[in-house]
Motif scaffolding. Structure first.
Motif, PDB file in Angstrom:
ATOM      1  N   GLY A   1       8.365  70.171  48.181  1.00 22.90           N
ATOM      2  CA  GLY A   1       7.418  70.044  47.078  1.00 22.90           C
ATOM      3  C   GLY A   1       6.147  70.825  47.316  1.00 22.90           C
ATOM      4  O   GLY A   1       5.570  71.394  46.376  1.00 22.90           O
ATOM      5  N   TRP A   2       5.703  70.894  48.559  1.00 23.85           N
ATOM      6  CA  TRP A   2       4.528  71.703  48.912  1.00 23.85           C
ATOM      7  C   TRP A   2       4.792  73.178  48.608  1.00 23.85           C
ATOM      8  O   TRP A   2       3.950  73.864  48.010  1.00 23.85           O
ATOM      9  CB  TRP A   2       4.205  71.477  50.376  1.00 23.85           C
ATOM     10  N   SER A   3       5.958  73.661  49.001  1.00 25.53           N
ATOM     11  CA  SER A   3       6.308  75.053  48.707  1.00 25.53           C
ATOM     12  C   SER A   3       6.404  75.296  47.204  1.00 25.53           C
ATOM     13  O   SER A   3       5.958  76.336  46.700  1.00 25.53           O
ATOM     14  CB  SER A   3       7.632  75.405  49.388  1.00 25.53           C
ATOM     15  N   ALA A   4       7.003  74.350  46.488  1.00 23.66           N
ATOM     16  CA  ALA A   4       7.104  74.494  45.036  1.00 23.66           C
ATOM     17  C   ALA A   4       5.734  74.498  44.381  1.00 23.66           C
ATOM     18  O   ALA A   4       5.493  75.245  43.411  1.00 23.66           O
ATOM     19  CB  ALA A   4       7.974  73.376  44.462  1.00 23.66           C
ATOM     20  N   CYS A   5       4.815  73.685  44.881  1.00 25.10           N
ATOM     21  CA  CYS A   5       3.451  73.682  44.351  1.00 25.10           C
ATOM     22  C   CYS A   5       2.773  75.028  44.567  1.00 25.10           C
ATOM     23  O   CYS A   5       2.010  75.505  43.712  1.00 25.10           O
ATOM     24  CB  CYS A   5       2.636  72.574  45.008  1.00 25.10           C
ATOM     25  N   THR A   6       3.053  75.654  45.700  1.00 22.72           N
ATOM     26  CA  THR A   6       2.504  76.981  45.959  1.00 22.72           C
ATOM     27  C   THR A   6       3.020  77.997  44.956  1.00 22.72           C
ATOM     28  O   THR A   6       2.266  78.816  44.434  1.00 22.72           O
ATOM     29  CB  THR A   6       2.860  77.423  47.383  1.00 22.72           C
ATOM     30  N   VAL A   7       4.315  77.931  44.658  1.00 21.59           N
ATOM     31  CA  VAL A   7       4.909  78.843  43.688  1.00 21.59           C
ATOM     32  C   VAL A   7       4.294  78.642  42.312  1.00 21.59           C
ATOM     33  O   VAL A   7       3.941  79.598  41.619  1.00 21.59           O
ATOM     34  CB  VAL A   7       6.438  78.640  43.642  1.00 21.59           C
ATOM     35  N   VAL A   8       4.150  77.394  41.899  1.00 27.03           N
ATOM     36  CA  VAL A   8       3.614  77.100  40.573  1.00 27.03           C
ATOM     37  C   VAL A   8       2.157  77.533  40.464  1.00 27.03           C
ATOM     38  O   VAL A   8       1.736  78.097  39.451  1.00 27.03           O
ATOM     39  CB  VAL A   8       3.772  75.597  40.264  1.00 27.03           C
ATOM     40  N   SER A   9       1.372  77.293  41.488  1.00 23.30           N
ATOM     41  CA  SER A   9      -0.046  77.650  41.433  1.00 23.30           C
ATOM     42  C   SER A   9      -0.235  79.167  41.416  1.00 23.30           C
ATOM     43  O   SER A   9      -1.182  79.664  40.811  1.00 23.30           O
ATOM     44  CB  SER A   9      -0.784  77.047  42.629  1.00 23.30           C
ATOM     45  N   ARG A  10       0.679  79.900  42.027  1.00 20.11           N
ATOM     46  CA  ARG A  10       0.563  81.365  42.022  1.00 20.11           C
ATOM     47  C   ARG A  10       1.084  81.960  40.723  1.00 20.11           C
ATOM     48  O   ARG A  10       0.645  83.022  40.301  1.00 20.11           O
ATOM     49  CB  ARG A  10       1.352  81.967  43.192  1.00 20.11           C
TER      50      ARG A  10
END
Length: 530
Positions: free
Chosen positions: A68-77
């Motif tokens: 989920g942390w990695s997915a949050c990074t993708v979404v924020s970018r």
């Protein structure tokens, strides 16, 4: 005939109110606590023991948290992108994005079947309380009820509900009350009231032994299915979606930790006070059974159907996006949407049919195994790709490099340990699709420029589809047009056509080219400056 686009772009609504992280939180936390915690967790603690259960819970939610942390990074970018496929295409290469989208679509489809089968088990538990049997009181009843619930889920996906957010909040409140009843069993001495399992009469696939650690882990890991849910969130919720997703994972981990401790205490109380249980009143036991298990079963049914509706919608949207991003005619027909909401009706009907066939396999104890293996493999792929991206760009605020690599390797090993045949199947699907797409993309790059331009047609067509469904107040499409119309009074139809494109919200210049000879004729009407 001109207008500035800055004012309209500045008026695009940004979601900052109640439906920010709370709506994302509800979408993520509902599937995590609805099925496993109320349906199987008591038996997991009894069979695995307290220490093993705590370790499994820690590993499960560690994987979900890092993913989920990695997915949050993708979404924020890539917060301007909408949908799983478009977000992955903006973040990664085309061949990986499409291949991973296929794998994740299979994960969601199997998860939908798991949710509906769990809801069917809860319904059969209610039937068994009143000694009702439809066909055999076992697997055939389970298949029949899950098929009916699948049709209900399909209908809910097709019907638009303006109060869906409030319904989700209401069902989540009921889920919390059911969890409170579950966790307070030791305090009020409700006794053994966990939901019954369906009788093992499945002639298709035999049920796995419940005492194996791989089976216990498979029954628990579906609680971590929301690690990549944030990638499906629309742009309206993407600004604060990371906060909602991470809070959901943390809250679910606390729920499971508390449930493990209290269930262990309950199990210890049942074993030590077994001699005192024979003298209890049967009528009071029946009342406590009715007032605890029946409401819990109803809540499980509602929560599982709601989670199935959400995952089926995500699956249909992913399949529609894959159809729009493909040039193959056998898939392109799936890209058509209906009504103003662009509902993928064709995809919903096809996926619902496949989902009913998957649900016919058996109970939750069987479907949790492919669900666990497929999600583990998907998490392993995603974390490994984030690891590669982190190596190329260390400034990305993603999880630490070694942590992503360690979680990826652990997920690979866990998927193989759980069921190596299913792990090989999903690996083959990803490998075949990746090699095929890589071959197609290389063939397109070796062609002429016209072929390369032709390959952009599906992407442009998908963007036009989305632009057509976007309300005028939120459109980011503001073209600036120079129209070589000649005299505007002589060609009003052409001017009106260009005006319909700009909708009076962006720049439109009508160009009238006058020959030099005509300038001399009307020279007194113009002023020229050097």
């Amino acid at each position: 005939m001109a207008s500035s686009s800055a004012s309209s772009e500045a008026s695009v609504p940004v979601s900052t109110g109640w439906m920010n992280w709370k709506d994302v939180f509800l979408q993520c936390v509902q599937p995590m606590i609805a099925v496993v915690l109320l349906l199987r967790f008591s038996s997991i603690v009894d069979e695995a023991g307290f220490t093993t259960t705590i370790l499994l819970v820690f590993f499960t939610f560690l994987v979900s948290l890092v993913t989920g942390w990695s997915a949050c990074t993708v979404v924020s970018r890539k917060s301007s992108e909408v949908g799983f496929v478009k977000t992955m295409l903006a973040y990664s290469s085309t061949e990986f994005a499409l291949s991973f989208s296929i794998v994740y679509m299979i994960c969601l489809l199997v998860a939908t079947s798991t949710f509906l089968t769990s809801a069917a088990e809860a319904v059969l538990h209610i039937f068994s309380t009143f000694s009702l049997e439809l066909l055999d009181g076992a697997t055939h009843d389970l298949r029949l009820v899950s098929s009916v619930l699948s049709l209900v889920t399909l209908g809910l996906c097709l019907v638009r509900s303006r109060n869906a957010r409030y319904a989700r909040s209401f069902i989540f409140s009921l889920t919390c009350i059911a969890i409170a009843l579950h966790l307070s069993s030791v305090m009020f001495r409700y006794g053994e009231y966990q939901l019954r399992r369906v009788s093992d009469r499945n002639a298709m696939i035999p049920s796995p032994p419940n005492d194996e650690i791989s089976t216990i882990f498979s029954q628990l890991f579906p609680a971590a299915m929301c690690g990549l849910t944030i990638l499906n969130i629309g742009s309206k919720l993407q600004n604060t979606a990371p906060r909602g997703a991470l809070i959901a994972i943390a809250v679910s981990a606390c729920f499971y930790g508390a449930a493990a401790m209290l269930d262990y205490v309950e199990f210890f109380a049942r074993t030590t006070n077994a001699t005192n249980m024979h003298g209890t009143n049967e009528y009071n036991e029946f009342l406590s059974y009715m007032y605890t298990t029946i409401p819990v079963a109803i809540v499980v049914s509602l929560a599982c159907v709601l989670s199935a509706v959400t995952t089926l919608k995500y699956t249909a949207v992913i399949l529609q996006s894959l159809g729009r991003s493909s040039q193959c005619r056998c898939i392109l027909w799936l890209s058509k949407g209906y009504s103003k909401r662009d509902i993928p009706i064709r995809c919903l009907f096809i996926l619902s049919t496949i989902q009913i066939l998957i649900s016919a396999i058996g109970s939750y104890d069987l479907l949790c195994i492919p669900t666990t293996v497929f999600y583990l493999f998907a998490y392993a792929l995603f974390n490994f790709y984030v690891f590669l991206v982190k190596l190329s760009d260390p400034d990305i605020p993603s999880p630490p490099t070694l942590l992503s690599l360690a979680i990826s390797g652990a997920c690979f090993l866990a998927s193989i340990y759980t069921n190596r045949h299913l792990a090989l199947l999903i690996a083959s699907i990803f490998g075949i699709s990746y090699c095929f797409l890589l071959y197609v993309i290389r063939q397109e790059t070796n062609e002429d420029g016209e072929e390369c331009a032709k390959s952009m047609y599906p992407t442009v067509l998908e963007q036009m589809h989305e632009l057509q469904q976007e309300p005028d107040s939120r459109r980011h499409y503001h073209p600036q047009i120079l129209l070589l119309s000649g005299s505007p009074a002589a060609r009003p139809g052409l001017v009106d056509f260009a005006h319909s494109i700009t909708r009076g919200k962006s720049l439109l210049i009508c160009g009238y080219i006058i020959p030099v000879s005509e300038i001399h004729k009307f020279g007194n009407l113009f002023i020229f400056e050097k």
